[in-house]
Design a protein around this motif. Structure first.
Motif, mmCIF file in Angstrom:
data_model
loop_
_atom_site.group_PDB
_atom_site.id
_atom_site.type_symbol
_atom_site.label_atom_id
_atom_site.label_comp_id
_atom_site.label_asym_id
_atom_site.label_seq_id
_atom_site.Cartn_x
_atom_site.Cartn_y
_atom_site.Cartn_z
ATOM 1 N N LEU A 118 0.823 -1.208 0.000
ATOM 2 C CA LEU A 118 0.000 0.000 0.000
ATOM 3 C C LEU A 118 0.858 1.259 0.000
ATOM 4 C CD1 LEU A 118 -2.949 -0.714 2.475
ATOM 5 C CD2 LEU A 118 -3.001 -0.596 -0.016
ATOM 6 N N THR A 119 1.934 1.215 0.789
ATOM 7 C CA THR A 119 2.798 2.398 0.846
ATOM 8 C C THR A 119 3.473 2.642 -0.498
ATOM 9 O OG1 THR A 119 3.173 1.901 3.173
ATOM 10 C CG2 THR A 119 4.672 3.479 2.151
ATOM 11 N N ILE A 120 3.937 1.560 -1.115
ATOM 12 C CA ILE A 120 4.552 1.709 -2.445
ATOM 13 C C ILE A 120 3.529 2.267 -3.435
ATOM 14 C CG2 ILE A 120 5.510 0.416 -4.397
ATOM 15 C CD1 ILE A 120 6.732 -1.498 -2.287
ATOM 16 N N ALA A 121 2.309 1.715 -3.356
ATOM 17 C CA ALA A 121 1.252 2.212 -4.249
ATOM 18 C C ALA A 121 1.003 3.703 -4.002
ATOM 19 C CB ALA A 121 -0.038 1.420 -4.016
ATOM 20 N N GLY A 122 1.035 4.097 -2.745
ATOM 21 C CA GLY A 122 0.819 5.505 -2.403
ATOM 22 C C GLY A 122 1.908 6.403 -2.971
ATOM 23 N N ILE A 123 3.148 5.923 -2.892
ATOM 24 C CA ILE A 123 4.260 6.716 -3.436
ATOM 25 C C ILE A 123 4.103 6.855 -4.956
ATOM 26 C CG2 ILE A 123 6.761 6.721 -3.824
ATOM 27 C CD1 ILE A 123 6.968 5.342 -1.020
ATOM 28 N N PHE A 124 3.828 5.730 -5.612
ATOM 29 C CA PHE A 124 3.623 5.762 -7.062
ATOM 30 C C PHE A 124 2.500 6.736 -7.417
ATOM 31 C CE2 PHE A 124 6.314 2.133 -7.391
ATOM 32 C CZ PHE A 124 6.662 2.013 -8.719
ATOM 33 N N TRP A 125 1.414 6.639 -6.663
ATOM 34 C CA TRP A 125 0.240 7.454 -6.963
ATOM 35 C C TRP A 125 0.567 8.938 -6.878
ATOM 36 C CZ3 TRP A 125 -4.014 6.861 -9.422
ATOM 37 C CH2 TRP A 125 -4.986 7.852 -9.334
ATOM 38 N N ASN A 126 1.218 9.326 -5.784
ATOM 39 C CA ASN A 126 1.451 10.749 -5.568
ATOM 40 C C ASN A 126 2.564 11.302 -6.446
ATOM 41 O OD1 ASN A 126 -0.474 11.743 -3.389
ATOM 42 N ND2 ASN A 126 0.258 9.823 -2.524
ATOM 43 N N VAL A 127 3.569 10.475 -6.736
ATOM 44 C CA VAL A 127 4.609 10.918 -7.675
ATOM 45 C C VAL A 127 3.995 11.076 -9.067
ATOM 46 C CG1 VAL A 127 6.735 10.236 -8.857
ATOM 47 C CG2 VAL A 127 6.548 9.964 -6.387
ATOM 48 N N GLY A 128 3.205 10.075 -9.475
ATOM 49 C CA GLY A 128 2.563 10.139 -10.793
ATOM 50 C C GLY A 128 1.649 11.341 -10.921
ATOM 51 N N LEU A 129 0.914 11.605 -9.858
ATOM 52 C CA LEU A 129 -0.028 12.720 -9.897
ATOM 53 C C LEU A 129 0.701 14.067 -9.925
ATOM 54 C CD1 LEU A 129 -3.046 13.136 -9.948
ATOM 55 C CD2 LEU A 129 -3.038 13.251 -7.464
#
Lengths: 493, 64
Positions: A118-129
């Motif tokens: 989940l944390t990795i997904a969160g990092i990906f999400w916010n960097v991508g955004l």
């Protein structure tokens, strides 16, 4: 093989078992998801503040076009799209990942597995955004509404979605107990629906674009379903969890809640085409969309009735609870916005509201008055359980509530009224477009005022949140709930 | 993808049909697994010993 289903009443409920080995403590579950949920909540609040700044600039430029007009980066189109994506994908998705997944973990009755995913997904999400919104401001914006983020940022978002979807399936698979509560239905379905919507829309519009009206059909199939099959189920899941949980009273009719879920699942997917009423696409396709839009009255009435009956006789408790004050405001808004939405799909009404600020008001009604208010309620309930400490200031919670409630009410009134007037005037060939725009000015200024109120509310929310997060000793030692009734002595600021 | 005829709308229409079928399949699964029975009992499953039915729970959970 005997596969006769076992009745739920015959199945031991490990959630309330006396046996600690069988039952996973809520506090243990909360602890297991704490880091991820906090990461997503902090990210969501940063995006909420950023989106608010973009919104203020956009609203002000609508009646003062010379404002910040020196650079291409601050033109209305880019600021407006930056606002939409910051709010929908920044605030909206991060807070869904925080609260929706926290509720999912609690209802699965087991400490979460693979929290790092989940944390990795969160990092990906916010960097991508961040890359995506930076791209919008830099001028790489696409021309597709709700899919404005440039193509080089979307793979990061897709990877993030995939990780979160996998996590949701894993959490559900390793749940304790057989029963699936209605909130889990909504969350699971949304986790399944949204990646599908997003990937199909990306493929058919951005990566291998369909030509002509197929693109428009895909666009509105996606955009409307983001509201109906992503934000709506997540908010309803939260409301169905919080209302009975806070009041200590089961939902009025579980039967109605299940009926509401399945009606949404079956009807909503067809409704988006009503955005193209009057467009050059097959009439039967639009008619199907209109029928589905009107059929949505069924789940809306069902959910509204259920929520209302669940709080009957306990209105003082609702008003006193920070969680429920926001959540019930959102639940009432769901009924209103959905009924207005169904009526907007009727051709004779759509002839007036199409291409006007009525649609803008309707979108804010759904995403803010309904979705965001319920999610604010979710944050007020979740945070004390994650951090094991109370909210520092009841006054800031009240400021947040009144700023949001009054601000969004003013905005909705202004945009709906001016939208209706615009529609009537644009349908009158004797009135010039310039007059239509001039007549809209007072209402657009009222929208900016409402934006200022919402900004104050969001700042109050952020200050209270970070005060709680980095609490000093006095806040840590505070006992009792932060309630909003002045007669309360329990921890009220 | 050309838009020479309405046939080109088929991918969208098929997606709608697939969504519809998947919803019906989930409904069937839930029925087979007993999710659509004993509704009153099911509504109470969110309550726990820490947060029991009959207690207002918008309060600091003292059991931590």
């Amino acid at each position: 093989m005997d596969t006769a289903p076992q009745s739920n009443s015959q199945i031991a409920n490990p959630y309330s078992s006396k046996d600690a080995a069988v039952r996973a403590e809520l506090s243990e579950i909360d602890a297991s998801i704490r880091s991820s949920a906090l990461f997503f909540t902090v990210s969501a609040i940063f995006w909420l503040l950023a989106g608010t700044v973009f919104a203020l600039i956009t609203a002000y430029k609508a009646h003062e076009p010379a404002f910040m007009a020196d650079g291409a980066w601050s033109t209305f189109g880019r600021m407006r799209s930056a606002h939409l994506n910051a709010m929908a994908l920044g605030w909206g998705n991060n807070i869904i990942f925080a609260i929706g997944l926290w509720i999912m973990a609690r209802l699965c009755r087991a400490p979460i597995r693979h929290g790092g995913m989940l944390t990795i997904a969160g990092i990906f999400w916010n960097v991508g955004l961040t890359i995506g919104i930076g791209g919008i401001i830099a001028g790489d914006i696409t021309s597709v509404e709700w899919l404005e983020i440039p193509h080089y940022a979307t793979p990061l978002l897709a990877i993030s979605y995939a990780l979160i979807g996998v996590w949701g399936i894993v959490a559900f698979k390793f749940r304790k107990g057989e029963h699936v509560y209605v909130s889990q239905w909504y969350i699971l379905a949304a986790l399944f629906w949204f990646p599908w919507l997003y990937v199909i829309a990306q493929v058919m519009i951005i990566w291998f674009p369909a030509r002509g009206v197929v693109q428009s059909v895909t666009n509105w199939w996606f955009a409307h379903n983001v509201l109906g099959l992503w934000l709506t189920p997540m908010a309803l899941a939260t409301a169905y969890y919080l209302i009975p949980k806070v009041l200590g009273r089961p939902i009025y009719s579980y039967y109605l809640s299940v009926l509401g879920f399945w009606a949404l699942a079956i009807f909503y997917n067809w409704a988006g085409v009503h955005h193209l009423i009057g467009g050059p696409i097959p009439v039967w396709l639009i008619s199907a969309g209109i029928v589905a839009s009107v059929m949505m009255v069924i789940p809306v009435i069902v959910v509204g009735l259920n929520h209302h009956m669940s709080v009957v006789g306990l209105h003082k408790e609702v008003w006193r609870s920070p969680t429920l004050r926001f959540t019930v405001f959102g639940a009432i808004s769901y009924t209103l916005v959905s009924l207005i939405g169904s009526s907007m799909a009727v051709r004779s009404v759509n002839e007036i509201t199409h291409f006007t600020d009525f649609t803008v008001g309707h979108a804010h009604h759904g995403v803010y008055a309904f979705f965001s208010m319920i999610m604010f309620g979710g944050v007020y309930y979740m945070m004390p359980r994650l951090l094991k400490r109370e909210w520092p200031s009841a006054t800031l919670i009240k400021l947040h509530f009144w700023g949001s409630a009054v601000g969004i009410s003013v905005m909705l009134f202004a945009l709906h009224v001016t939208g209706w007037i615009q529609g009537l005037e644009m349908n009158n060939p004797d009135i010039s477009m310039l007059e239509v725009v001039q007549n809209s000015m007072p209402w657009l200024k009222a929208r900016t005022v409402s934006g200022v109120l919402l900004s104050f509310a969001h700042v109050a929310f952020a200050v209270n949140f970070f005060w709680m997060l980095f609490a000093a000793g006095a806040v840590r030692a505070k006992q009792g709930p932060t309630l909003l009734d002045s007669s309360s002595k329990e921890g009220a600021a | 993808m050309d838009v020479d005829s309405y046939i080109d709308l088929m991918p969208i229409i098929l997606l709608g049909v697939v969504f519809f079928i998947s919803a019906i399949a989930m409904l069937y699964w839930s029925s087979k697994r007993g999710q659509l029975r004993n509704f009153d009992d099911q509504a109470s499953t969110i309550f726990t010993e820490e947060e029991p039915e009959g207690e207002i729970s918008d309060s600091f959970p003292s059991k931590y």
